[in-house]
Write a protein that holds these residues in place. Sequence first.
Motif, PDB file in Angstrom:
ATOM      1  N   LEU A  51       0.814  -1.211   0.000  1.00 59.51           N
ATOM      2  CA  LEU A  51       0.000   0.000   0.000  1.00 59.51           C
ATOM      3  C   LEU A  51       0.854   1.270   0.000  1.00 59.51           C
ATOM      4  CD1 LEU A  51      -2.699  -1.167   2.555  1.00 59.51           C
ATOM      5  CD2 LEU A  51      -3.144  -0.546   0.158  1.00 59.51           C
ATOM      6  N   GLY A  52       2.163   1.115   0.104  1.00 55.07           N
ATOM      7  CA  GLY A  52       3.069   2.250   0.008  1.00 55.07           C
ATOM      8  C   GLY A  52       3.139   3.115   1.248  1.00 55.07           C
ATOM      9  N   VAL A  53       2.920   2.528   2.435  1.00 55.24           N
ATOM     10  CA  VAL A  53       2.980   3.298   3.676  1.00 55.24           C
ATOM     11  C   VAL A  53       3.965   2.658   4.645  1.00 55.24           C
ATOM     12  CG1 VAL A  53       0.635   4.197   3.488  1.00 55.24           C
ATOM     13  CG2 VAL A  53       1.019   2.017   4.672  1.00 55.24           C
ATOM     14  N   ARG A  54       4.514   3.494   5.529  1.00 59.48           N
ATOM     15  CA  ARG A  54       5.330   2.966   6.619  1.00 59.48           C
ATOM     16  C   ARG A  54       4.420   2.300   7.637  1.00 59.48           C
ATOM     17  NH1 ARG A  54       7.391   8.162   5.917  1.00 59.48           N
ATOM     18  NH2 ARG A  54       6.317   8.920   7.786  1.00 59.48           N
ATOM     19  N   LEU A  55       4.935   1.282   8.285  1.00 55.47           N
ATOM     20  CA  LEU A  55       4.186   0.590   9.333  1.00 55.47           C
ATOM     21  C   LEU A  55       4.746   1.007  10.687  1.00 55.47           C
ATOM     22  CD1 LEU A  55       2.006  -1.536  10.008  1.00 55.47           C
ATOM     23  CD2 LEU A  55       3.812  -3.269   9.916  1.00 55.47           C
ATOM     24  N   ARG A  56       3.885   1.640  11.495  1.00 56.10           N
ATOM     25  CA  ARG A  56       4.245   2.015  12.861  1.00 56.10           C
ATOM     26  C   ARG A  56       3.290   1.254  13.783  1.00 56.10           C
ATOM     27  NH1 ARG A  56       6.571   6.468  15.676  1.00 56.10           N
ATOM     28  NH2 ARG A  56       6.787   7.740  13.787  1.00 56.10           N
ATOM     29  N   PRO A  57       3.599   0.013  14.142  1.00 50.12           N
ATOM     30  CA  PRO A  57       2.632  -0.816  14.870  1.00 50.12           C
ATOM     31  C   PRO A  57       2.316  -0.290  16.261  1.00 50.12           C
ATOM     32  CG  PRO A  57       4.768  -1.888  14.748  1.00 50.12           C
ATOM     33  CD  PRO A  57       4.844  -0.702  13.851  1.00 50.12           C
ATOM     34  N   HIS A  58       1.088  -0.496  16.669  1.00 47.19           N
ATOM     35  CA  HIS A  58       0.652  -0.127  18.021  1.00 47.19           C
ATOM     36  C   HIS A  58       0.958  -1.301  18.943  1.00 47.19           C
ATOM     37  CE1 HIS A  58      -1.236   2.010  21.146  1.00 47.19           C
ATOM     38  NE2 HIS A  58      -2.022   2.765  20.386  1.00 47.19           N
ATOM     39  N   VAL A  59       1.894  -1.085  19.863  1.00 45.92           N
ATOM     40  CA  VAL A  59       2.355  -2.184  20.709  1.00 45.92           C
ATOM     41  C   VAL A  59       1.520  -2.348  21.976  1.00 45.92           C
ATOM     42  CG1 VAL A  59       4.703  -2.005  19.795  1.00 45.92           C
ATOM     43  CG2 VAL A  59       4.106  -0.790  21.910  1.00 45.92           C
ATOM     44  N   LYS A  60       0.465  -1.527  22.153  1.00 39.67           N
ATOM     45  CA  LYS A  60      -0.405  -1.713  23.318  1.00 39.67           C
ATOM     46  C   LYS A  60      -1.041  -3.095  23.295  1.00 39.67           C
ATOM     47  CE  LYS A  60      -4.893  -0.395  21.533  1.00 39.67           C
ATOM     48  NZ  LYS A  60      -6.168   0.223  21.813  1.00 39.67           N
ATOM     49  N   THR A  61      -1.186  -3.685  22.099  1.00 37.78           N
ATOM     50  CA  THR A  61      -1.812  -4.996  21.989  1.00 37.78           C
ATOM     51  C   THR A  61      -1.013  -6.051  22.727  1.00 37.78           C
ATOM     52  OG1 THR A  61      -2.887  -4.505  19.882  1.00 37.78           O
ATOM     53  CG2 THR A  61      -2.473  -6.828  20.371  1.00 37.78           C
ATOM     54  N   HIS A  62       0.309  -6.047  22.534  1.00 38.68           N
ATOM     55  CA  HIS A  62       1.124  -7.122  23.122  1.00 38.68           C
ATOM     56  C   HIS A  62       2.015  -6.665  24.267  1.00 38.68           C
ATOM     57  CE1 HIS A  62       4.525  -5.525  20.798  1.00 38.68           C
ATOM     58  NE2 HIS A  62       3.792  -5.606  19.697  1.00 38.68           N
ATOM     59  N   LYS A  63       2.401  -5.388  24.316  1.00 35.56           N
ATOM     60  CA  LYS A  63       3.247  -4.838  25.388  1.00 35.56           C
ATOM     61  C   LYS A  63       4.491  -5.699  25.627  1.00 35.56           C
ATOM     62  CE  LYS A  63      -1.008  -3.472  27.828  1.00 35.56           C
ATOM     63  NZ  LYS A  63      -1.181  -2.136  27.279  1.00 35.56           N
ATOM     64  N   CYS A  64       5.093  -6.173  24.566  1.00 32.65           N
ATOM     65  CA  CYS A  64       6.158  -7.166  24.673  1.00 32.65           C
ATOM     66  C   CYS A  64       7.339  -6.761  23.800  1.00 32.65           C
ATOM     67  CB  CYS A  64       5.621  -8.532  24.255  1.00 32.65           C
ATOM     68  SG  CYS A  64       6.828  -9.860  24.291  1.00 32.65           S
ATOM     69  N   VAL A  65       8.503  -6.606  24.405  1.00 41.48           N
ATOM     70  CA  VAL A  65       9.691  -6.171  23.674  1.00 41.48           C
ATOM     71  C   VAL A  65      10.069  -7.179  22.596  1.00 41.48           C
ATOM     72  CG1 VAL A  65      12.171  -5.718  23.899  1.00 41.48           C
ATOM     73  CG2 VAL A  65      10.556  -4.747  25.558  1.00 41.48           C
ATOM     74  N   GLU A  66       9.974  -8.468  22.895  1.00 39.17           N
ATOM     75  CA  GLU A  66      10.364  -9.481  21.911  1.00 39.17           C
ATOM     76  C   GLU A  66       9.511  -9.398  20.643  1.00 39.17           C
ATOM     77  OE1 GLU A  66      11.834 -11.043  25.841  1.00 39.17           O
ATOM     78  OE2 GLU A  66      10.066  -9.976  25.122  1.00 39.17           O
ATOM     79  N   ILE A  67       8.237  -9.110  20.812  1.00 39.53           N
ATOM     80  CA  ILE A  67       7.368  -8.989  19.633  1.00 39.53           C
ATOM     81  C   ILE A  67       7.690  -7.705  18.878  1.00 39.53           C
ATOM     82  CG2 ILE A  67       4.999  -8.786  18.814  1.00 39.53           C
ATOM     83  CD1 ILE A  67       4.125 -10.544  21.131  1.00 39.53           C
ATOM     84  N   ALA A  68       7.871  -6.611  19.604  1.00 40.35           N
ATOM     85  CA  ALA A  68       8.193  -5.338  18.947  1.00 40.35           C
ATOM     86  C   ALA A  68       9.515  -5.433  18.186  1.00 40.35           C
ATOM     87  CB  ALA A  68       8.256  -4.223  19.984  1.00 40.35           C
ATOM     88  N   GLU A  69      10.485  -6.148  18.730  1.00 41.90           N
ATOM     89  CA  GLU A  69      11.751  -6.326  18.029  1.00 41.90           C
ATOM     90  C   GLU A  69      11.559  -7.092  16.726  1.00 41.90           C
ATOM     91  OE1 GLU A  69      14.061  -8.161  21.080  1.00 41.90           O
ATOM     92  OE2 GLU A  69      14.956  -6.253  21.732  1.00 41.90           O
ATOM     93  N   ARG A  70      10.664  -8.064  16.736  1.00 43.11           N
ATOM     94  CA  ARG A  70      10.357  -8.784  15.497  1.00 43.11           C
ATOM     95  C   ARG A  70       9.651  -7.880  14.488  1.00 43.11           C
ATOM     96  NH1 ARG A  70      11.302 -12.530  19.139  1.00 43.11           N
ATOM     97  NH2 ARG A  70      11.811 -14.676  18.507  1.00 43.11           N
ATOM     98  N   GLN A  71       8.785  -7.005  14.978  1.00 43.21           N
ATOM     99  CA  GLN A  71       8.131  -6.061  14.068  1.00 43.21           C
ATOM    100  C   GLN A  71       9.154  -5.120  13.445  1.00 43.21           C
ATOM    101  OE1 GLN A  71       5.261  -4.844  17.119  1.00 43.21           O
ATOM    102  NE2 GLN A  71       3.584  -5.555  15.814  1.00 43.21           N
ATOM    103  N   ARG A  72      10.044  -4.601  14.259  1.00 46.60           N
ATOM    104  CA  ARG A  72      11.091  -3.710  13.751  1.00 46.60           C
ATOM    105  C   ARG A  72      12.018  -4.441  12.788  1.00 46.60           C
ATOM    106  NH1 ARG A  72      14.766  -0.664  18.104  1.00 46.60           N
ATOM    107  NH2 ARG A  72      15.223  -2.829  18.672  1.00 46.60           N
TER     108      ARG A  72
END
Length: 380
Positions: A51-72
Motif C-alpha cells: 500500500l506504500g505506507v510505513r508501518l508504525r505498529p501499536h504495541v499496546k496490543t502485546h506490550k512485549c519487547v520481543e514482539i516489537a523487536e520482530r516487528q522492527r
Amino acid sequence: MNAGNHATHESRDAATRAAPHLSGLPTPALVLDLDVLENNLRVMQERADALGVRLRPHVKTHKCVEIAERQRGGGARGITVSTLAEARVFAEAGFDDILWAFPLNLSRVGEAAELSREIELGVTVDSHAAVAALETAAARFSVWLEIDCGYGRSGVPHDSDRVVEVAARIARANRLTLRGCLTHAGHTYAADSPAAIAAVAEEERQTMVDAGRVLRAAGIEPGTLSLGSTPGMSRVETLAGVDEARPGNYALYDYSQTRLGSCSVRDCAVTILSTVVSAGDGAIGAIADCGALALSKDLGPDDPPHYGRLFPDLAGGELGDDRVTSVSQEHGRISGRYAVGEKIRVLPNHACLTVAQFDHFEVVLGRRVVDRWKIRRTRD
C-alpha cells in the motif's frame, strides 16, 4: 533450502521436541503461538509495503519487547504506544521513535519532557489547552495533531476550523514541531460487512488527505499523515496520499477480528489455557479458572454474548460449540460437559484486554512450550 537453513530448522525441531508440553502448564496461562505470530507480522508488513505506507505498529496490543523487536526487524519504522509508561519501557529497550497516540495527559507533561530529551517522543494533542501546557514546559516536543475522522472519541473534528487553528498554534511555538497528523477509525469495529469496513477505511484515508490539503493551503506543513486500524488495514483498497499506518491487533488477532473478517481462527496467535475446577456429576456446564482477570469482561460480537469460544481440544485448529458464558473475578462458567482437572483452551474476544491481564506469554511451537516473554504492563 541451503545447508545452513536446513541445519537451523533441524536444530529448532529438535529443541521443540525436547520442550515441555502445553498441557503441563499451571493455569490460567496466556499461550502465544510463535509460528502464527511471525506469519501475522510478515503478512501485515507486506500489506503496508504494497500500500506504500510505513508501518508504525501499536504495541499496546502485546506490550512485549520481543514482539516489537520482530516487528522492527521485519521492516516497521517506529512504534505506537497508549501510555507514557509503555513509552518509557520501550525506550529503555532501545526504541527511539515512539508515538504516544493518546490525548496529552496534562499531569504527565513533566515526565513527557524528560523522555523527549532522550528519544523522539511524539505527543498527541487535540486542544488549545494541551498546546498551552506544552508551550510552558521547558522542553522541545514533537507534536501530533489528532483529527477525528468520524469515530467521535477524541480528536479535532475533521471539518472544524480548529484543525487549522490548533495546527497553526503548534507551528508558531518556539519549542514545538508539528511532526504529523493522526486519526483512528475505531468505528471500523462496528461495521457489519467487509464492504462497510472498506468504506470507513476510505473515509479515514480521505479525511487525512483533506486535512493535509487544508493545512498546506493555510501555509502549514502537516508532517506525517498517519492512520490505521487492523480491520481497516485488512480491507482498505488504497492509501494514496497517506504516509503511515498504525494497526496493533494484527500481531495476535482474536475472536472479534475473525467475525469482522480481518483474519481466520487459525491466524489467532493468543489463547488462554485453563483448568476445570468444578463440575456437577453428569451436569452440563462447569467452572474453570478463566474469569474476568484472564479474559476481561469484553462480551464480543455474538448474540447471545459470551466471553470466549473453546477449542475442542488443546491442539487448537477450528473452534467448537462451547463458550465461556459468564465470568466473575476468577471463575469462568463454561458450557458443555467437562471433568474436574481437565484442561481447556479458549480463544478470547479481545486480545488487547486479555494480554493486559497477564505478566508473561507462554510461547509455544505446536503444543510445546519453548520460551516465556514478559508483558510490560506497568502504569507507573
